[in-house]
Design a protein around this motif. Sequence first.
Motif, PDB file in Angstrom:
ATOM      1  N   GLN A 124       7.823 -58.684  -8.247  1.00  0.00           N
ATOM      2  CA  GLN A 124       7.089 -59.503  -9.209  1.00  0.00           C
ATOM      3  C   GLN A 124       5.611 -59.614  -8.839  1.00  0.00           C
ATOM      4  O   GLN A 124       4.728 -59.502  -9.698  1.00  0.00           O
ATOM      5  CB  GLN A 124       7.724 -60.890  -9.301  1.00  0.00           C
ATOM      6  N   ARG A 125       5.353 -59.836  -7.557  1.00  0.00           N
ATOM      7  CA  ARG A 125       3.955 -59.913  -7.112  1.00  0.00           C
ATOM      8  C   ARG A 125       3.239 -58.580  -7.296  1.00  0.00           C
ATOM      9  O   ARG A 125       2.085 -58.530  -7.745  1.00  0.00           O
ATOM     10  CB  ARG A 125       3.905 -60.340  -5.651  1.00  0.00           C
ATOM     11  N   LEU A 126       3.938 -57.493  -6.955  1.00  0.00           N
ATOM     12  CA  LEU A 126       3.330 -56.169  -7.124  1.00  0.00           C
ATOM     13  C   LEU A 126       3.095 -55.864  -8.599  1.00  0.00           C
ATOM     14  O   LEU A 126       2.080 -55.258  -8.961  1.00  0.00           O
ATOM     15  CB  LEU A 126       4.236 -55.113  -6.500  1.00  0.00           C
ATOM     16  N   GLN A 127       4.013 -56.287  -9.441  1.00  0.00           N
ATOM     17  CA  GLN A 127       3.834 -56.099 -10.875  1.00  0.00           C
ATOM     18  C   GLN A 127       2.600 -56.828 -11.375  1.00  0.00           C
ATOM     19  O   GLN A 127       1.832 -56.303 -12.186  1.00  0.00           O
ATOM     20  CB  GLN A 127       5.073 -56.595 -11.624  1.00  0.00           C
ATOM     21  N   ALA A 128       2.392 -58.035 -10.864  1.00  0.00           N
ATOM     22  CA  ALA A 128       1.200 -58.798 -11.264  1.00  0.00           C
ATOM     23  C   ALA A 128      -0.080 -58.101 -10.796  1.00  0.00           C
ATOM     24  O   ALA A 128      -1.074 -58.027 -11.535  1.00  0.00           O
ATOM     25  CB  ALA A 128       1.273 -60.214 -10.693  1.00  0.00           C
ATOM     26  N   LYS A 129      -0.042 -57.569  -9.564  1.00  0.00           N
ATOM     27  CA  LYS A 129      -1.217 -56.856  -9.059  1.00  0.00           C
ATOM     28  C   LYS A 129      -1.482 -55.586  -9.855  1.00  0.00           C
ATOM     29  O   LYS A 129      -2.633 -55.253 -10.148  1.00  0.00           O
ATOM     30  CB  LYS A 129      -1.018 -56.514  -7.584  1.00  0.00           C
ATOM     31  N   VAL A 130      -0.411 -54.887 -10.204  1.00  0.00           N
ATOM     32  CA  VAL A 130      -0.579 -53.659 -10.991  1.00  0.00           C
ATOM     33  C   VAL A 130      -1.158 -53.970 -12.364  1.00  0.00           C
ATOM     34  O   VAL A 130      -2.037 -53.261 -12.866  1.00  0.00           O
ATOM     35  CB  VAL A 130       0.767 -52.921 -11.104  1.00  0.00           C
ATOM     36  N   ASP A 131      -0.669 -55.040 -12.979  1.00  0.00           N
ATOM     37  CA  ASP A 131      -1.196 -55.426 -14.292  1.00  0.00           C
ATOM     38  C   ASP A 131      -2.677 -55.806 -14.206  1.00  0.00           C
ATOM     39  O   ASP A 131      -3.481 -55.419 -15.064  1.00  0.00           O
ATOM     40  CB  ASP A 131      -0.390 -56.593 -14.860  1.00  0.00           C
ATOM     41  N   ALA A 132      -3.028 -56.558 -13.156  1.00  0.00           N
ATOM     42  CA  ALA A 132      -4.425 -56.939 -12.974  1.00  0.00           C
ATOM     43  C   ALA A 132      -5.302 -55.709 -12.710  1.00  0.00           C
ATOM     44  O   ALA A 132      -6.418 -55.594 -13.224  1.00  0.00           O
ATOM     45  CB  ALA A 132      -4.551 -57.942 -11.826  1.00  0.00           C
ATOM     46  N   PHE A 133      -4.767 -54.786 -11.907  1.00  0.00           N
ATOM     47  CA  PHE A 133      -5.525 -53.565 -11.620  1.00  0.00           C
ATOM     48  C   PHE A 133      -5.699 -52.728 -12.879  1.00  0.00           C
ATOM     49  O   PHE A 133      -6.758 -52.119 -13.091  1.00  0.00           O
ATOM     50  CB  PHE A 133      -4.809 -52.750 -10.544  1.00  0.00           C
ATOM     51  N   ARG A 134      -4.676 -52.685 -13.710  1.00  0.00           N
ATOM     52  CA  ARG A 134      -4.783 -51.914 -14.950  1.00  0.00           C
ATOM     53  C   ARG A 134      -5.865 -52.489 -15.853  1.00  0.00           C
ATOM     54  O   ARG A 134      -6.671 -51.751 -16.429  1.00  0.00           O
ATOM     55  CB  ARG A 134      -3.441 -51.911 -15.677  1.00  0.00           C
ATOM     56  N   THR A 135      -5.905 -53.824 -15.963  1.00  0.00           N
ATOM     57  CA  THR A 135      -6.942 -54.449 -16.789  1.00  0.00           C
ATOM     58  C   THR A 135      -8.332 -54.168 -16.232  1.00  0.00           C
ATOM     59  O   THR A 135      -9.266 -53.802 -16.965  1.00  0.00           O
ATOM     60  CB  THR A 135      -6.708 -55.964 -16.853  1.00  0.00           C
ATOM     61  N   LYS A 136      -8.462 -54.310 -14.917  1.00  0.00           N
ATOM     62  CA  LYS A 136      -9.766 -54.043 -14.284  1.00  0.00           C
ATOM     63  C   LYS A 136     -10.138 -52.576 -14.396  1.00  0.00           C
ATOM     64  O   LYS A 136     -11.301 -52.225 -14.617  1.00  0.00           O
ATOM     65  CB  LYS A 136      -9.712 -54.466 -12.817  1.00  0.00           C
ATOM     66  N   LYS A 137      -9.133 -51.711 -14.266  1.00  0.00           N
ATOM     67  CA  LYS A 137      -9.372 -50.270 -14.373  1.00  0.00           C
ATOM     68  C   LYS A 137      -9.914 -49.908 -15.748  1.00  0.00           C
ATOM     69  O   LYS A 137     -10.901 -49.167 -15.873  1.00  0.00           O
ATOM     70  CB  LYS A 137      -8.070 -49.519 -14.103  1.00  0.00           C
ATOM     71  N   GLU A 138      -9.288 -50.413 -16.779  1.00  0.00           N
ATOM     72  CA  GLU A 138      -9.744 -50.105 -18.128  1.00  0.00           C
ATOM     73  C   GLU A 138     -11.140 -50.662 -18.385  1.00  0.00           C
ATOM     74  O   GLU A 138     -11.956 -50.036 -19.065  1.00  0.00           O
ATOM     75  CB  GLU A 138      -8.751 -50.658 -19.150  1.00  0.00           C
ATOM     76  N   THR A 139     -11.416 -51.848 -17.821  1.00  0.00           N
ATOM     77  CA  THR A 139     -12.754 -52.428 -17.987  1.00  0.00           C
ATOM     78  C   THR A 139     -13.809 -51.562 -17.301  1.00  0.00           C
ATOM     79  O   THR A 139     -14.877 -51.279 -17.873  1.00  0.00           O
ATOM     80  CB  THR A 139     -12.786 -53.848 -17.408  1.00  0.00           C
ATOM     81  N   ILE A 140     -13.507 -51.136 -16.070  1.00  0.00           N
ATOM     82  CA  ILE A 140     -14.460 -50.287 -15.342  1.00  0.00           C
ATOM     83  C   ILE A 140     -14.644 -48.954 -16.046  1.00  0.00           C
ATOM     84  O   ILE A 140     -15.766 -48.435 -16.160  1.00  0.00           O
ATOM     85  CB  ILE A 140     -13.976 -50.090 -13.891  1.00  0.00           C
ATOM     86  N   LYS A 141     -13.560 -48.378 -16.539  1.00  0.00           N
ATOM     87  CA  LYS A 141     -13.666 -47.101 -17.231  1.00  0.00           C
ATOM     88  C   LYS A 141     -14.509 -47.219 -18.488  1.00  0.00           C
ATOM     89  O   LYS A 141     -15.341 -46.341 -18.777  1.00  0.00           O
ATOM     90  CB  LYS A 141     -12.266 -46.594 -17.588  1.00  0.00           C
ATOM     91  N   ALA A 142     -14.298 -48.300 -19.252  1.00  0.00           N
ATOM     92  CA  ALA A 142     -15.101 -48.492 -20.462  1.00  0.00           C
ATOM     93  C   ALA A 142     -16.571 -48.681 -20.120  1.00  0.00           C
ATOM     94  O   ALA A 142     -17.465 -48.119 -20.776  1.00  0.00           O
ATOM     95  CB  ALA A 142     -14.570 -49.691 -21.245  1.00  0.00           C
ATOM     96  N   THR A 143     -16.842 -49.469 -19.065  1.00  0.00           N
ATOM     97  CA  THR A 143     -18.225 -49.687 -18.656  1.00  0.00           C
ATOM     98  C   THR A 143     -18.863 -48.398 -18.170  1.00  0.00           C
ATOM     99  O   THR A 143     -20.019 -48.088 -18.497  1.00  0.00           O
ATOM    100  CB  THR A 143     -18.284 -50.747 -17.545  1.00  0.00           C
ATOM    101  N   TYR A 144     -18.101 -47.627 -17.399  1.00  0.00           N
ATOM    102  CA  TYR A 144     -18.638 -46.357 -16.880  1.00  0.00           C
ATOM    103  C   TYR A 144     -18.921 -45.374 -18.020  1.00  0.00           C
ATOM    104  O   TYR A 144     -19.944 -44.695 -18.032  1.00  0.00           O
ATOM    105  CB  TYR A 144     -17.638 -45.758 -15.901  1.00  0.00           C
ATOM    106  N   THR A 145     -18.003 -45.309 -18.984  1.00  0.00           N
ATOM    107  CA  THR A 145     -18.200 -44.408 -20.116  1.00  0.00           C
ATOM    108  C   THR A 145     -19.426 -44.797 -20.922  1.00  0.00           C
ATOM    109  O   THR A 145     -20.216 -43.941 -21.340  1.00  0.00           O
ATOM    110  CB  THR A 145     -16.951 -44.410 -21.011  1.00  0.00           C
ATOM    111  N   ALA A 146     -19.599 -46.105 -21.146  1.00  0.00           N
ATOM    112  CA  ALA A 146     -20.778 -46.567 -21.886  1.00  0.00           C
ATOM    113  C   ALA A 146     -22.058 -46.263 -21.117  1.00  0.00           C
ATOM    114  O   ALA A 146     -23.061 -45.810 -21.699  1.00  0.00           O
ATOM    115  CB  ALA A 146     -20.658 -48.066 -22.155  1.00  0.00           C
TER     116      ALA A 146
END
Length: 264
Positions: A124-146
């Motif tokens: 459960q804890r790892l799932q929460a970390k993975v979900d948080a990392f996925r959100t941060k990953k998509e944010t960083i990718k969008a920022t980098y692409t822009a």
Amino acid sequence: MSGVMKRMGMIFRAKANKALDRAEDPRETLDYSYQKQLELLQKVRRGVADVATSRKRLELQLNQLQGQSAKLEDQGRKALALGREDLAREALSRRASLQQQVSDLEVQHQTLQGEEEKLTLAAQRLQAKVDAFRTKKETIKATYTAAQAQTRIAESFSGISEEMSDVGLAIQRAEDKTAQLQARAGAIDELLASGALDDRSGLGSKDDIQAELDRLSGGSDVELELQRMKAELAGGPSAQQQAIEGGAPGEGRSSQTKHRFDKQ
């Protein structure tokens, strides 16, 4: 020799690091890290499933042993009721052996249940970390692409991008070659006009007599223009008018006769 090898190794590592840094795409690195986290989460979940399966198997064994223990206890009561104390003693002896197995399985069951709870909490804890990392990953990718798109647009406007630099160099080469051809054509025209080169095509060529006549004609025109300007500055008639009057003597006398007639 060792110093040279160390220096070569350092240079190689520096160049390799620079090449890797240039080839690295942060978005691909983030996706790869996310994939690894998903694989780790899958392993933890598989571990939870394995522990749960083992726990369930122990529960089935416990139920069987407890059922056998209850059956032996019932057999012992019946044997004792029938006066068969020996049978009752045998049944109770077997029941005691089963009870020891039940106790051991219950300890294992509690251990597996504790492990299952720990793994479930970790998943459960790892799932929460993975979900948080996925959100941060998509944010960083969008920022980098822009940022990458903005940088490319700025480089295109400023002309410092590789594509625009190649276009600028091509234009510069074309302009230089055009200027070189124009200069060469002008030089050839001058050489042809001066007679230093022969025009073998026969188009627009002049012989030496015609060239000399053109030169003299041009010189006389300049002299006439010079005489006219001198005459204008002196306030007298222009050289051209004098030439006209001098070139038609009959006409000049007729004008003088007319002038005297008018005066009389």
